[in-house]
Structure formats: C-alpha cells, structure tokens
Design a protein around this motif. Structure first.
Motif, mmCIF file in Angstrom:
data_model
loop_
_atom_site.group_PDB
_atom_site.id
_atom_site.type_symbol
_atom_site.label_atom_id
_atom_site.label_comp_id
_atom_site.label_asym_id
_atom_site.label_seq_id
_atom_site.Cartn_x
_atom_site.Cartn_y
_atom_site.Cartn_z
ATOM 1 N N ALA A 53 -4.706 7.166 -56.171
ATOM 2 C CA ALA A 53 -5.512 6.251 -55.353
ATOM 3 C C ALA A 53 -4.634 5.270 -54.581
ATOM 4 C CB ALA A 53 -6.519 5.509 -56.227
ATOM 5 N N VAL A 54 -3.561 4.779 -55.222
ATOM 6 C CA VAL A 54 -2.609 3.920 -54.505
ATOM 7 C C VAL A 54 -1.980 4.691 -53.353
ATOM 8 C CG1 VAL A 54 -0.381 2.722 -54.691
ATOM 9 C CG2 VAL A 54 -2.109 2.419 -56.468
ATOM 10 N N ALA A 55 -1.635 5.964 -53.604
ATOM 11 C CA ALA A 55 -1.009 6.784 -52.566
ATOM 12 C C ALA A 55 -1.914 6.933 -51.343
ATOM 13 C CB ALA A 55 -0.661 8.156 -53.133
ATOM 14 N N VAL A 56 -3.200 7.124 -51.573
ATOM 15 C CA VAL A 56 -4.134 7.243 -50.443
ATOM 16 C C VAL A 56 -4.085 5.978 -49.594
ATOM 17 C CG1 VAL A 56 -6.559 7.452 -49.788
ATOM 18 C CG2 VAL A 56 -5.652 8.878 -51.631
ATOM 19 N N VAL A 58 -1.726 3.677 -49.370
ATOM 20 C CA VAL A 58 -0.415 3.451 -48.759
ATOM 21 C C VAL A 58 -0.185 4.366 -47.569
ATOM 22 C CG1 VAL A 58 2.091 3.629 -49.157
ATOM 23 C CG2 VAL A 58 0.616 2.569 -50.888
ATOM 24 N N LEU A 59 -0.619 5.626 -47.674
ATOM 25 C CA LEU A 59 -0.249 6.634 -46.680
ATOM 26 C C LEU A 59 -1.263 6.841 -45.569
ATOM 27 C CD1 LEU A 59 1.316 9.379 -48.989
ATOM 28 C CD2 LEU A 59 2.472 7.589 -47.683
ATOM 29 N N LEU A 60 -2.537 6.540 -45.816
ATOM 30 C CA LEU A 60 -3.572 6.873 -44.829
ATOM 31 C C LEU A 60 -3.297 6.311 -43.437
ATOM 32 C CD1 LEU A 60 -6.229 8.358 -44.365
ATOM 33 C CD2 LEU A 60 -7.436 6.258 -44.999
ATOM 34 N N PRO A 61 -2.801 5.085 -43.281
ATOM 35 C CA PRO A 61 -2.579 4.575 -41.921
ATOM 36 C C PRO A 61 -1.599 5.415 -41.095
ATOM 37 C CG PRO A 61 -2.498 2.780 -43.513
ATOM 38 C CD PRO A 61 -2.522 4.044 -44.302
ATOM 39 N N PHE A 62 -0.709 6.154 -41.750
ATOM 40 C CA PHE A 62 0.284 6.937 -41.031
ATOM 41 C C PHE A 62 -0.259 8.286 -40.556
ATOM 42 C CE2 PHE A 62 2.538 4.029 -43.804
ATOM 43 C CZ PHE A 62 3.431 3.453 -42.923
ATOM 44 N N LEU A 63 -1.410 8.690 -41.099
ATOM 45 C CA LEU A 63 -2.015 9.976 -40.762
ATOM 46 C C LEU A 63 -3.368 9.805 -40.090
ATOM 47 C CD1 LEU A 63 -0.301 10.236 -43.558
ATOM 48 C CD2 LEU A 63 -1.497 12.363 -43.841
ATOM 49 N N ASP A 64 -3.799 8.571 -39.923
ATOM 50 C CA ASP A 64 -5.154 8.278 -39.470
ATOM 51 C C ASP A 64 -5.444 8.974 -38.146
ATOM 52 O OD1 ASP A 64 -7.622 7.130 -39.792
ATOM 53 O OD2 ASP A 64 -7.089 5.275 -38.763
ATOM 54 N N GLY A 65 -6.586 9.650 -38.084
ATOM 55 C CA GLY A 65 -6.960 10.381 -36.888
ATOM 56 C C GLY A 65 -6.526 11.829 -36.911
ATOM 57 N N GLU A 66 -5.628 12.193 -37.830
ATOM 58 C CA GLU A 66 -5.154 13.586 -37.927
ATOM 59 C C GLU A 66 -5.512 14.227 -39.269
ATOM 60 O OE1 GLU A 66 -1.162 14.335 -36.154
ATOM 61 O OE2 GLU A 66 -1.068 12.147 -36.025
ATOM 62 N N VAL A 67 -5.559 13.411 -40.313
ATOM 63 C CA VAL A 67 -5.961 13.875 -41.643
ATOM 64 C C VAL A 67 -6.998 12.874 -42.156
ATOM 65 C CG1 VAL A 67 -5.200 14.364 -44.001
ATOM 66 C CG2 VAL A 67 -3.682 14.874 -42.069
ATOM 67 N N ARG A 69 -9.505 10.820 -44.812
ATOM 68 C CA ARG A 69 -9.299 10.232 -46.142
ATOM 69 C C ARG A 69 -9.585 11.261 -47.229
ATOM 70 N NH1 ARG A 69 -9.387 5.401 -49.291
ATOM 71 N NH2 ARG A 69 -9.110 4.121 -47.435
ATOM 72 N N ASP A 70 -10.673 12.024 -47.082
ATOM 73 C CA ASP A 70 -11.011 13.014 -48.104
ATOM 74 C C ASP A 70 -9.965 14.114 -48.182
ATOM 75 O OD1 ASP A 70 -13.270 11.621 -48.779
ATOM 76 O OD2 ASP A 70 -14.656 12.910 -47.648
ATOM 77 N N GLU A 71 -9.484 14.585 -47.014
ATOM 78 C CA GLU A 71 -8.428 15.602 -47.017
ATOM 79 C C GLU A 71 -7.177 15.083 -47.698
ATOM 80 O OE1 GLU A 71 -8.873 18.403 -43.064
ATOM 81 O OE2 GLU A 71 -8.250 16.309 -42.764
ATOM 82 N N LEU A 72 -6.803 13.852 -47.377
ATOM 83 C CA LEU A 72 -5.593 13.278 -47.960
ATOM 84 C C LEU A 72 -5.746 13.085 -49.460
ATOM 85 C CD1 LEU A 72 -2.782 12.079 -47.560
ATOM 86 C CD2 LEU A 72 -3.862 9.861 -47.123
ATOM 87 N N ALA A 73 -6.904 12.601 -49.906
ATOM 88 C CA ALA A 73 -7.124 12.381 -51.332
ATOM 89 C C ALA A 73 -7.018 13.694 -52.111
ATOM 90 C CB ALA A 73 -8.480 11.733 -51.556
ATOM 91 N N GLU A 74 -7.598 14.760 -51.566
ATOM 92 C CA GLU A 74 -7.515 16.074 -52.235
ATOM 93 C C GLU A 74 -6.087 16.580 -52.257
ATOM 94 O OE1 GLU A 74 -9.343 20.623 -51.881
ATOM 95 O OE2 GLU A 74 -9.829 19.119 -50.356
#
Length: 460
Positions: A53-56, A58-67, A69-74
């Motif tokens: 959950a911390v990883a989601v 921390v990392l989501l802003p760098f992938l936003d619009g391309e991946v 949140r649900d894809e990244l969490a999985e």
C-alpha cells in the motif's frame, strides 16, 4: 508525468517511453520532470499501511495517466508476493541509534528484486498493450542478473526475453548458479572476461543504435533505467516510517553499500520529495570512485578493477552518478552535459568548489577495505547474533567510520543481500565451523540450499 534527459536533449517523454528506452537518445539518463512532494501529512497517513500500500502511494504519481491505481496495486502485489518476510522489508533495531534494514527477503535474496520485479512487470504490461515483444538486456556484478531472470520467469509472458551477461570469476558460486540453473526458453546467460562494469559501454552502444534496438525490442534494465531507482524509493519511505517509530525521531541518516549508485539515487529522489532524511552516506569498497567524488571532488576512473570480498559493488564508473550530479546542480542539464562530456573524453572529472559544497549538504562517504569488511561481518555476528553479507558489512563499517557509533544520530544501515550468497567471504570472517552452524540453521534459506545440487547450463 513526463521524463527528461539529464543532458537536456530531446523532448520530454512519457513514463512508458522512458522505461522502454533505458538511456535517453542524447546518452543521458531519464529523470522525472518534477519530483512530487511527500508531505508530513502523507507520512502520517501512510504509517499504518503495509508495504504494498505504501508502494502504491509512493509510485502512482510517476505513472499517473498511463497505469491506473488498480493496475498498479495488482502489479505491486504480485511483485512482492515472493518475499519470505511478512512485512517484506524488516527493520531491526541494533543499538540505541542504529537499525539494520533487510532488503534481501525477495525471491533471489537481494535488494535488486525490489526494483526488477516491478520493472519487468511494467515492461510486460506495456508490451502486452502494444503487442510488441521486448528483449531485456542486463549486465550484472552478481545480483542484478539473477533478479532479472527470476522476474522474467515469474511474469512468464511470451512478449519478454532476457539476456544476462556476467564477468567470469567475479561473482559468487551461488550467484552464478542462480543464473546457470535457471531454465526457460526466454532467457540466455552469457559470461565475459573483465571487470564488473566492463559491459556497460557496449550495452550503451547497443541501446543508442536505434535500428538494432527497434529490430530486437531492446530494453536495458540496469539501474540507468529510471524505473529502477523509482521503484526503490518505496523501501526508503518504508524504512523512514519504521525508524521514526523505533527512535522517535523526525530526521534520519542512511548508510548505503554503493556500487552503481542506483540505490543512492532512489534515496536522493525521496529526500528531494520531502522525506526528512539528513545525510545519505555512500559506503564503498576499495573500488572507490563514489568515495573520491564525494570526499575529494575526484570522479575519475581507476586504472583497473580490484578484486574484493564485496564483489557486487565492484564498480569503476557508476552510471547513476550522472543523476546525482544533475540534482546537485539543481537540474542544470547544460552543466551536467558539460561535465559528462569531459568525463567521456578523459575518464576524469574534477568537481568545482560549488558542486562539492552542494554534495556536502546531502552526502557523506566512507571507503572500506576487505580486512575492515571482514571485521565488521564478524562483529555483527558476535555482538548482534546476525550473520550479514559482506556488502552489509561494508555499510556497517562505513557507519562506524563516519562516527555513528556515538549513539547520537539515528541511522539506518542497508543490508542489500543475504549472507547465504557469499560463503567464501563469510567463512573468511567467522570461520568454517561457524559457517557450518549457520548453514544448518533455519536462517539459511531452503531455496539457496537447493541450488547447490541443481544442474547448471554452461553460459555462452
């Protein structure tokens, strides 16, 4: 989020394009156009989250619009599924002011799993979306290769192939077996004569050959690829949260065993995003270019690579120095390019006083020889009851050399690989009887023991 070259060439690119390229077209390294802030409120909200959950967050802003949140969490849930520690990265208090951060509980028993499981799964995700096969190219000083091969095997995606190159005689037996005992039609293992980073230049040439690269779908996944230090931000946020609880502190120093400086770059990202780290300390062995750069302003290639007990950080030219320099120059791509052009022509760069002063605000460094490494490894077992690997021993000795034994400043010391991978060095430190005792104990991973009798395939 867009990504730009440290040398200022070309247009900003997407996250997918940046991680697919590895190197920027002008020979620089990609960095995020901005580093999204992590606030005190964010840290308070994240303190009760688990590692994934911390990883989601921390990392989501760098992938936003391309991946999504649900894809990244999985994807992240699968990336960390192979860890044998319930909290993924245990943080253990050693003394009143020191903690050991165990980054080695992944499938190949080293911290490279934390970056490569994420990197390979993201590359596979984009390859599937575009129906474009990828060939991952890796040079290894011992740990990156096994982690990349295992990640490709775990993903088991027909769109991915992986070629790994390692220096003959420069890695441990178990590290070699982690590659030569792997069985998959998607992987090829090659060895070469030379030092740990002698393959970097030819791989860079291949990466910048646009025709060859397009023909083979080539992507380099060593830590010059921005996804590696991006993914490794997670364990820095995690260890800060855990150490804040252990030491009731607000600020924290870290000591990192340092080779190619990818792990140090991740720490740099996190510090610049607002996590209250004070000093980021690079502990090197006698292949000491990072130490000389930070301590003396001398970034010059040594005449030869020295064999050490801590082979995985035997690096003569750490490619992530370029990212560290870029941020020390406050994102001045023109100045970064000028400096790297000088180094490219002469293999030597003298840093000016302003750059050295900028480095001194963030970085410290210590150079540790083999004798001191073995002493630190033995002391860790004698004092703390822990058998550590020689790279963690470099970091422990580095912390002592930098004065952290005084008990005053909270510091996290990174253990980047499992001791089971380095029998020769551990035996030299604690003796054969103590190794046999360790080998027979529950602390020795069963998957490492199983490799000792597994059949090997001769590398190319």
């Amino acid at each position: 989020m867009r990504y730009v070259s440290t040398r200022g060439g070309g247009e900003p690119v997407s996250f997918e394009a940046a991680i697919g390229a590895g190197y920027a077209p002008d020979g620089g390294l990609y960095v995020p156009e901005t580093l999204p802030r992590i606030t005190a409120e964010d840290l308070d909200r994240w303190r009760t989250l688990d590692f994934t959950a911390v990883a989601v967050e921390v990392l989501l802003p760098f992938l936003d619009g391309e991946v999504t949140r649900d894809e990244l969490a999985e994807l992240l849930s699968k990336s960390y599924a192979g860890y044998d520690a319930p909290d993924t990265v245990p943080v253990t208090k050693l003394t009143n002011n020191t903690a050991l951060v165990e980054l080695f509980h992944g499938p190949t028993l080293c911290f490279k799993d934390l970056g490569l499981q994420v990197a390979v799964r993201l590359l596979a995700l984009f390859a599937r979306k575009r129906n474009e096969p990828r060939t991952l190219l890796v040079a290894t000083t011992g740990d990156t290769g096994p982690a990349a091969l295992r990640a490709v095997a775990d993903v088991d995606d027909p769109s991915l192939r992986c070629v790994v190159c390692f220096p003959r005689g420069q890695i441990s037996d178990l590290q070699r077996r982690q590659m030569t005992c792997a069985s998959s039609e998607a992987i090829r293992v090659c060895c070469f004569e030379g030092g740990g980073d002698d393959m970097d230049a030819p791989i860079k040439r291949l990466s910048l050959d646009t025709t060859f690269k397009a023909q083979h779908g080539l992507t380099g996944v060593n830590s010059y690829n921005v996804i590696r230090p991006l993914a490794q931000q997670v364990h820095y946020v995690w260890l800060y949260l855990r150490c804040r609880e252990l030491f009731s502190c607000t600020s924290l120093d870290v000591v990192v065993p340092t080779g190619a400086m990818g792990n140090l770059t991740a720490a740099t990202f996190v510090k610049r995003r607002g996590v209250p780290f004070d000093k980021l300390c690079a502990a090197t062995n006698v292949n000491d270019i990072a130490f000389r750069a930070f301590s003396e302003g001398d970034f010059s290639r040594a005449s030869h690579m020295k064999k050490t007990r801590s082979d995985a950080i035997n690096i003569q030219v750490p490619y992530n120095f370029e990212r560290v320099l870029y941020y020390a120059l406050d994102g001045d791509a023109v100045a970064t390019k000028r400096a790297m052009d000088v180094f490219g022509e002469t293999e030597s760069l003298r840093l000016d006083d302003a750059t050295r002063a900028s480095f001194a605000k963030t970085y410290r460094s210590a150079r540790i020889d083999d004798a001191t490494t073995l002493e630190a490894l033995k002391r860790c077992r004698d004092v703390h009851g822990l058998v550590c690997d020689p790279h963690a021993a470099v970091a422990l000795a580095g912390a002592a050399a930098l004065g952290y034994d005084d008990g005053a400043t909270p510091v996290a010391i990174l253990a980047t690989a499992h001791a089971c991978k380095f029998e020769e060095a551990v035996v030299a430190a604690i003796g054969a009887d103590a190794w046999r005792e360790y080998r027979a104990s529950p602390a020795f991973p069963a998957r490492a023991a199983a490799l000792e009798a597994a059949p090997e395939t001769e590398p190319f």
